[in-house]
Design an enzyme around this catalytic site. Structure first.
Site, PDB file in Angstrom:
ATOM      1  N   LYS A  18       0.839  -1.200   0.000  1.00 49.71           N
ATOM      2  CA  LYS A  18       0.000   0.000   0.000  1.00 49.71           C
ATOM      3  C   LYS A  18       0.870   1.244   0.000  1.00 49.71           C
ATOM      4  O   LYS A  18       1.883   1.308   0.689  1.00 49.71           O
ATOM      5  CB  LYS A  18      -0.901   0.033   1.238  1.00 49.71           C
ATOM      6  CG  LYS A  18      -1.954  -1.040   1.293  1.00 49.71           C
ATOM      7  CD  LYS A  18      -2.856  -0.880   2.487  1.00 49.71           C
ATOM      8  CE  LYS A  18      -2.111  -1.051   3.799  1.00 49.71           C
ATOM      9  NZ  LYS A  18      -3.018  -1.101   4.954  1.00 49.71           N
ATOM     10  N   ARG A  62       0.301   5.397   0.606  1.00 53.00           N
ATOM     11  CA  ARG A  62      -0.675   6.385   1.066  1.00 53.00           C
ATOM     12  C   ARG A  62      -0.235   7.802   0.691  1.00 53.00           C
ATOM     13  O   ARG A  62       0.934   8.144   0.831  1.00 53.00           O
ATOM     14  CB  ARG A  62      -0.853   6.312   2.587  1.00 53.00           C
ATOM     15  CG  ARG A  62      -1.375   4.969   3.092  1.00 53.00           C
ATOM     16  CD  ARG A  62      -1.557   5.002   4.598  1.00 53.00           C
ATOM     17  NE  ARG A  62      -1.947   3.708   5.144  1.00 53.00           N
ATOM     18  CZ  ARG A  62      -3.196   3.300   5.287  1.00 53.00           C
ATOM     19  NH1 ARG A  62      -4.185   4.095   4.910  1.00 53.00           N
ATOM     20  NH2 ARG A  62      -3.477   2.121   5.797  1.00 53.00           N
TER      21      ARG A  62
END
Length: 322
Positions: free
Chosen positions: A203, A205
């Site tokens: 991930k 961000r």
């Protein structure tokens, strides 16, 4: 050597269903009836918590079964006040059985002028007179070091492994997936236990709480993917990871999560997602919405907690359970 004390269970209001299941399981293991100590945990009109224990607990080995789940503050205070009542009643030893340890996600300072709440809660538990903690799948293993008392951290992976082996006969077509880099250790342990492949969803961000991009690391094309994590809160990231895996070629996506917090729109998101199933434990009392969700399944933890409690009482190894 005969025991002079008996293991006695007491529960707050956080998850009495699990507490009763643990008591039944201990009765099966010992062949001696084990029930919950008769007590009341109530609120005054201003919501102050009041505890009264109706049985003699002097010199007994007491186990308080109380996850600090939502409402976290109320359930934490119940735990502390029950411990104080038992300590003042001359219990020989007090063990807190905390299936879900709330505030565990606040285990470090992520920015300036923020607390380390997990350490604060650990200090409160120790000061209340609790002498040992038994929990499951702490969000971060280093939280054990926040306590100045022994901590036994159980794992849900053996429970999940047995369920996966029963549900998916052909494990050559199964790949265990970590939804982030931080959970690779947990996913690797489960993958090794059942003998299948491992992948990771990376991930990135742009800002806290907002995932900009997800990338799959590993070969998952044509595989049944099983996402493994310790906590599912709002399920936004989990559902997005499942979608990314399907787009990358996974035939099916299932998730195994230890603590189903499932707050806000989580149940609706899971029901509408591409996930075939979400399997959680009963460490947190499931709501009516969770029980009614078509693709959410609950596996019991009572057998593991019951055996761990008996091992602590007997003075035998807890790690031998795994």
């Amino acid at each position: 050597m005969p025991h002079l004390t008996e293991p006695k269970l007491i529960s707050g209001n956080a998850n009495r269903t699990l507490a009763n299941a643990v008591a039944r399981r201990m009765t099966m293991h010992r062949g001696v009836h084990t029930g919950l100590v008769d007590a009341r945990v109530e609120r005054f009109n201003d919501q102050e918590i009041f505890v009264e224990v109706f049985e003699n607990v002097r010199g007994e080995d007491m186990f308080i079964i109380q996850p600090t789940s939502n409402p976290a503050n109320d359930n934490l205070m119940e735990l502390l006040i029950i411990a104080d009542a038992l300590r003042r009643s001359s219990a020989a030893r007090i063990t807190a059985v905390i299936p879900y340890f709330g505030y565990a996600r606040q285990d470090r300072r992520t920015k300036a002028r923020t607390p380390i709440s997990a350490k604060l809660v650990a200090n409160m538990i120790v000061e209340a007179g609790i002498e040992r903690v038994l929990t499951m799948d702490l969000h971060a293993a280093q939280i054990q070091g926040f306590f100045d008392i022994p901590v036994d951290n159980l794992y849900a992976s053996p429970i999940f492994a047995l369920d996966i082996q029963t549900t998916f006969p052909d494990l050559s077509q199964v790949t265990v997936v970590s939804p982030d880099v931080g959970g690779v250790g947990r996913a690797r342990e489960l993958a090794q236990r059942i003998g299948c492949g491992l992948a990771v969803v990376d991930k990135r961000r742009t800002r806290p709480g907002e995932v900009a991009e997800m990338t799959v690391i590993g070969e998952i094309a044509g595989q049944t993917c099983i996402i493994v994590d310790d906590i599912c809160d709002t399920a936004g990231t989990l559902c997005k990871a499942a979608q990314v895996l399907v787009e990358a070629g996974a035939t099916e996506v299932h998730s195994y999560i230890t603590h189903g917090v499932l707050s806000g729109p989580a149940v609706e998101r899971v029901a509408a997602s591409v996930m075939k199933s979400l399997v959680i434990t009963d460490s947190i009392e499931p709501t009516a919405a969770v029980k009614g969700a078509p693709n959410i399944r609950i596996v019991p933890t009572a057998p593991v907690f019951a055996q761990a409690i008996l091992n602590i009482w007997n003075g035998t190894s807890v790690s031998s359970l795994f």
